[in-house]
Scaffold this motif. Structure first.
Motif, PDB file in Angstrom:
ATOM      1  N   LEU A 196       0.824  -1.204   0.000  1.00  0.00           N
ATOM      2  CA  LEU A 196       0.000   0.000   0.000  1.00  0.00           C
ATOM      3  C   LEU A 196       0.862   1.260   0.000  1.00  0.00           C
ATOM      4  N   ALA A 197       1.976   1.215   0.737  1.00  0.00           N
ATOM      5  CA  ALA A 197       2.878   2.368   0.753  1.00  0.00           C
ATOM      6  C   ALA A 197       3.484   2.603  -0.622  1.00  0.00           C
ATOM      7  N   ARG A 198       3.876   1.533  -1.306  1.00  0.00           N
ATOM      8  CA  ARG A 198       4.438   1.691  -2.648  1.00  0.00           C
ATOM      9  C   ARG A 198       3.375   2.192  -3.626  1.00  0.00           C
ATOM     10  N   LEU A 199       2.146   1.691  -3.482  1.00  0.00           N
ATOM     11  CA  LEU A 199       1.057   2.173  -4.331  1.00  0.00           C
ATOM     12  C   LEU A 199       0.810   3.660  -4.097  1.00  0.00           C
TER      13      LEU A 199
ATOM     14  N   PHE B 219      -7.754   6.053  -4.547  1.00  0.00           N
ATOM     15  CA  PHE B 219      -8.225   5.550  -3.267  1.00  0.00           C
ATOM     16  C   PHE B 219      -7.469   4.252  -2.979  1.00  0.00           C
ATOM     17  N   ARG B 220      -6.723   4.223  -1.883  1.00  0.00           N
ATOM     18  CA  ARG B 220      -6.019   3.003  -1.496  1.00  0.00           C
ATOM     19  C   ARG B 220      -6.746   2.379  -0.308  1.00  0.00           C
ATOM     20  N   PHE B 221      -6.923   1.067  -0.363  1.00  0.00           N
ATOM     21  CA  PHE B 221      -7.731   0.404   0.656  1.00  0.00           C
ATOM     22  C   PHE B 221      -7.186  -0.983   0.942  1.00  0.00           C
ATOM     23  N   CYS B 222      -7.523  -1.480   2.115  1.00  0.00           N
ATOM     24  CA  CYS B 222      -7.250  -2.873   2.475  1.00  0.00           C
ATOM     25  C   CYS B 222      -8.300  -3.300   3.479  1.00  0.00           C
ATOM     26  N   PHE B 223      -8.833  -4.498   3.274  1.00  0.00           N
ATOM     27  CA  PHE B 223      -9.724  -5.103   4.252  1.00  0.00           C
ATOM     28  C   PHE B 223      -9.281  -6.547   4.428  1.00  0.00           C
TER      29      PHE B 223
ATOM     30  N   GLU C 254      -6.714 -15.199   6.936  1.00  0.00           N
ATOM     31  CA  GLU C 254      -6.625 -16.026   5.735  1.00  0.00           C
ATOM     32  C   GLU C 254      -6.501 -15.238   4.440  1.00  0.00           C
ATOM     33  N   GLY C 255      -6.740 -13.930   4.458  1.00  0.00           N
ATOM     34  CA  GLY C 255      -6.642 -13.198   3.202  1.00  0.00           C
ATOM     35  C   GLY C 255      -6.941 -11.726   3.367  1.00  0.00           C
ATOM     36  N   ALA C 256      -6.360 -10.913   2.469  1.00  0.00           N
ATOM     37  CA  ALA C 256      -6.568  -9.471   2.470  1.00  0.00           C
ATOM     38  C   ALA C 256      -6.932  -9.009   1.060  1.00  0.00           C
ATOM     39  N   PHE C 257      -7.916  -8.142   0.963  1.00  0.00           N
ATOM     40  CA  PHE C 257      -8.313  -7.522  -0.296  1.00  0.00           C
ATOM     41  C   PHE C 257      -7.783  -6.096  -0.280  1.00  0.00           C
ATOM     42  N   PHE C 258      -6.974  -5.738  -1.279  1.00  0.00           N
ATOM     43  CA  PHE C 258      -6.374  -4.411  -1.282  1.00  0.00           C
ATOM     44  C   PHE C 258      -6.255  -3.902  -2.706  1.00  0.00           C
ATOM     45  N   GLY C 259      -6.061  -2.596  -2.829  1.00  0.00           N
ATOM     46  CA  GLY C 259      -5.917  -2.038  -4.161  1.00  0.00           C
ATOM     47  C   GLY C 259      -5.736  -0.533  -4.130  1.00  0.00           C
ATOM     48  N   ALA C 260      -5.610   0.029  -5.335  1.00  0.00           N
ATOM     49  CA  ALA C 260      -5.508   1.478  -5.544  1.00  0.00           C
ATOM     50  C   ALA C 260      -6.445   1.811  -6.691  1.00  0.00           C
ATOM     51  N   THR C 261      -7.653   2.216  -6.370  1.00  0.00           N
ATOM     52  CA  THR C 261      -8.678   2.432  -7.376  1.00  0.00           C
ATOM     53  C   THR C 261      -8.851   3.910  -7.682  1.00  0.00           C
ATOM     54  N   PRO C 262      -8.990   4.256  -8.951  1.00  0.00           N
ATOM     55  CA  PRO C 262      -9.232   5.658  -9.306  1.00  0.00           C
ATOM     56  C   PRO C 262     -10.696   6.053  -9.241  1.00  0.00           C
TER      57      PRO C 262
ATOM     58  N   VAL D 214     -14.977   2.082  -5.807  1.00  0.00           N
ATOM     59  CA  VAL D 214     -15.237   0.842  -6.539  1.00  0.00           C
ATOM     60  C   VAL D 214     -13.964   0.009  -6.496  1.00  0.00           C
ATOM     61  N   GLY D 215     -14.053  -1.229  -6.010  1.00  0.00           N
ATOM     62  CA  GLY D 215     -12.865  -2.044  -5.741  1.00  0.00           C
ATOM     63  C   GLY D 215     -12.217  -2.626  -6.981  1.00  0.00           C
ATOM     64  N   ILE D 216     -11.756  -1.740  -7.882  1.00  0.00           N
ATOM     65  CA  ILE D 216     -10.989  -2.175  -9.051  1.00  0.00           C
ATOM     66  C   ILE D 216      -9.506  -1.896  -8.811  1.00  0.00           C
ATOM     67  N   ARG D 217      -8.648  -2.291  -9.786  1.00  0.00           N
ATOM     68  CA  ARG D 217      -7.183  -2.216  -9.618  1.00  0.00           C
ATOM     69  C   ARG D 217      -6.818  -2.860  -8.291  1.00  0.00           C
ATOM     70  N   SER D 218      -7.214  -4.107  -8.127  1.00  0.00           N
ATOM     71  CA  SER D 218      -7.218  -4.732  -6.821  1.00  0.00           C
ATOM     72  C   SER D 218      -6.777  -6.181  -6.898  1.00  0.00           C
ATOM     73  N   ALA D 219      -6.533  -6.747  -5.718  1.00  0.00           N
ATOM     74  CA  ALA D 219      -6.142  -8.153  -5.603  1.00  0.00           C
ATOM     75  C   ALA D 219      -6.551  -8.670  -4.240  1.00  0.00           C
ATOM     76  N   VAL D 220      -6.767  -9.965  -4.159  1.00  0.00           N
ATOM     77  CA  VAL D 220      -6.939 -10.626  -2.880  1.00  0.00           C
ATOM     78  C   VAL D 220      -5.734 -11.536  -2.703  1.00  0.00           C
ATOM     79  N   THR D 221      -5.086 -11.450  -1.541  1.00  0.00           N
ATOM     80  CA  THR D 221      -3.842 -12.176  -1.326  1.00  0.00           C
ATOM     81  C   THR D 221      -3.903 -12.985  -0.049  1.00  0.00           C
ATOM     82  N   ASP D 222      -3.216 -14.094  -0.051  1.00  0.00           N
ATOM     83  CA  ASP D 222      -3.101 -14.951   1.127  1.00  0.00           C
ATOM     84  C   ASP D 222      -1.696 -15.513   1.148  1.00  0.00           C
TER      85      ASP D 222
END
Length: 445
Positions: free
Chosen positions: A224-227, A235-239, A244-252, A399-407
């Protein structure tokens, strides 16, 4: 701008389920070590228009599913905030952070385990950075104000003693496997174009997923810091609802901000890459501005948002269309504002706007059916509303685009494109690959 300060105290007589929150000011605190030191669930949010938040642990959780999930979240949140005993500045007030799945009948399964159809958390500890100030908020239920104040002092001491955050290198990509081959994508786009030509659809957004194997575990706070360095105007977000997993991204793309009775939203549709030289970049910008296909796609989004806001507002103001430039891509962009005729809750606006034609299609029901029948992966929370709201019903969702879910050492990236009558499968495929870059670049070494 996000919600302006409303300094003061919001309180209710303590009961067995009262939510107690206290806040104190800190010297500046880096969200990366703060997040690293918190237990799941963990949350992060920042936008070009307002504060930066980081949260960990659970003071309260609100969940819902099915067709009434937006209303159920609102009702349960109203009950929660009705028992709020808060003493602190408005900027540090407790908030619920979370989001919704794209489809209302979402059934959590890998890689979306832990992500329900609607999931919100009020963090046990919340860090807020705004206007050059940093605040710590501690919240809890079934306790006393004195106990929360003691915990606030204890957490503050640990943060004061914590070392400064350090940069974490990207984990590195070992392999990346698309869920949709180029040939399958061409067939999907051609089938969608046939439906549009037959009059069943006006537009539909089809998406792809990219399964990525990583050399090491990814540090989401570091990503998130690099983004933030590459995409400061997103908009940078993480939930991270569980471990078990995190959804994060940088959406315009902002879905909605509600501040009092004023709604702000964005129409973002039509995109092209950035050039290697100023001359090439200008040529690409001209190509998107002069493209009839992209103007048509963008116009559908603007038209629909205006129609969705008109029933609840006295005036809808549509700004001039412009080009929004990001690090690797540029978009057609139209800011839109509306003044509500009556007080409302941001979740009502979010429900009215989701999914926008930029990520769903037109007509909405037929577009959603086409997406279900065409895509070979679970969208989960991709392209769905993510954000926050407070006790007043004000808040911001993107809107949760430009995103990924990671584990751990794996991640699934998502990207999509709007399909209209004159869409070319090869051109659409290349455009989708551009939209993986924001996250993929932060995973590669």
């Amino acid at each position: 701008m996000e919600s302006p300060p409303r300094d003061g105290q919001v309180s209710a007589e303590p009961t067995g389920s009262a939510l107690v929150s206290r806040a104190c000011e800190l010297s500046d605190c880096d969200p990366r070590p703060f997040l690293a030191g918190r237990d799941a669930p963990r949350t992060y949010w920042t936008s070009p228009y307002g504060p930066e938040f980081a949260g960990g642990g659970t003071a309260a959780r609100v969940t819902a599913s099915g067709t009434d999930r937006f209303e159920e979240v609102r009702e349960d949140a109203d009950d929660l905030f009705a028992e709020l005993d808060y003493n602190g500045p408005d900027r540090a007030r407790p908030r619920l952070f979370g989001g919704f799945s794209f489809h209302e009948d979402h059934d959590p399964s890998p890689p979306w385990q832990g992500f329900g159809a609607a999931e919100f958390v009020l963090p046990r500890t919340q860090l807020t950075r705004a206007n050059g100030e940093t605040w710590l908020t501690v919240s809890d239920r079934d306790t006393t104000p004195e106990a929360v104040e003691r915990e606030l002092a204890e957490v503050r001491e640990t943060l004061t003693d914590a070392p400064e955050g350090t940069n974490s290198d990207p984990p590195g990509v070992v392999a990346a496997e698309p869920t949709t081959t180029r040939e399958e994508w061409a067939a999907q786009v051609s089938a969608a174009v046939s439906r549009i030509e037959a009059g069943d659809l006006r537009k539909v957004t089809l998406a792809q997923a990219l399964a990525v194997e990583l050399a090491d575990e990814v540090s989401v706070p570091a990503a998130l810091a690099r983004l933030g360095e590459s995409y400061p105007d997103c908009f940078r977000f993480c939930f991270e609802p569980t471990t078990e997993g995190a959804f994060f991204g940088a959406t315009p793309e902002r879905l909605a901000t509600l501040r009092g009775r004023t709604v702000e939203t964005d129409a973002l549709a039509g995109s092209v890459g950035r050039g290697d030289t100023p001359e090439e970049d200008a040529e690409l910008e001209a190509s998107i501005e002069n493209s009839e296909k992209m103007a048509h796609e963008h116009g559908l989004v603007v038209e629909t948002i205006r129609d969705q806001l008109s029933p609840v507002s006295g005036e809808v103001r549509v700004a001039d269309r412009r080009v929004r430039k990001l690090a690797t891509i540029q978009h057609l962009w139209t800011p839109i504002e509306a003044d509500l005729t009556d007080s409302d809750h941001v979740l009502s606006i979010v429900e009215a706007l989701h999914p926008t034609p930029a990520v769903g299609g037109l007509p909405p029901a037929k577009a959603l059916t086409t997406i279900r029948e065409t895509e070979t992966f679970d969208r989960g929370w991709y392209a769905a509303p993510v954000g926050w709201f407070d006790a007043e019903g004000d808040g911001t969702f993107a809107v949760g685009i430009r995103s990924a879910v990671t584990d751990g050492d794996s991640a699934t990236l998502f990207a999509g494109n709007g399909i209209v009558g004159d869409s070319d499968p090869d051109e659409e495929y290349e455009e989708v690959q551009l939209k993986y870059r924001p996250i993929l670049d932060e995973l590669e070494r």
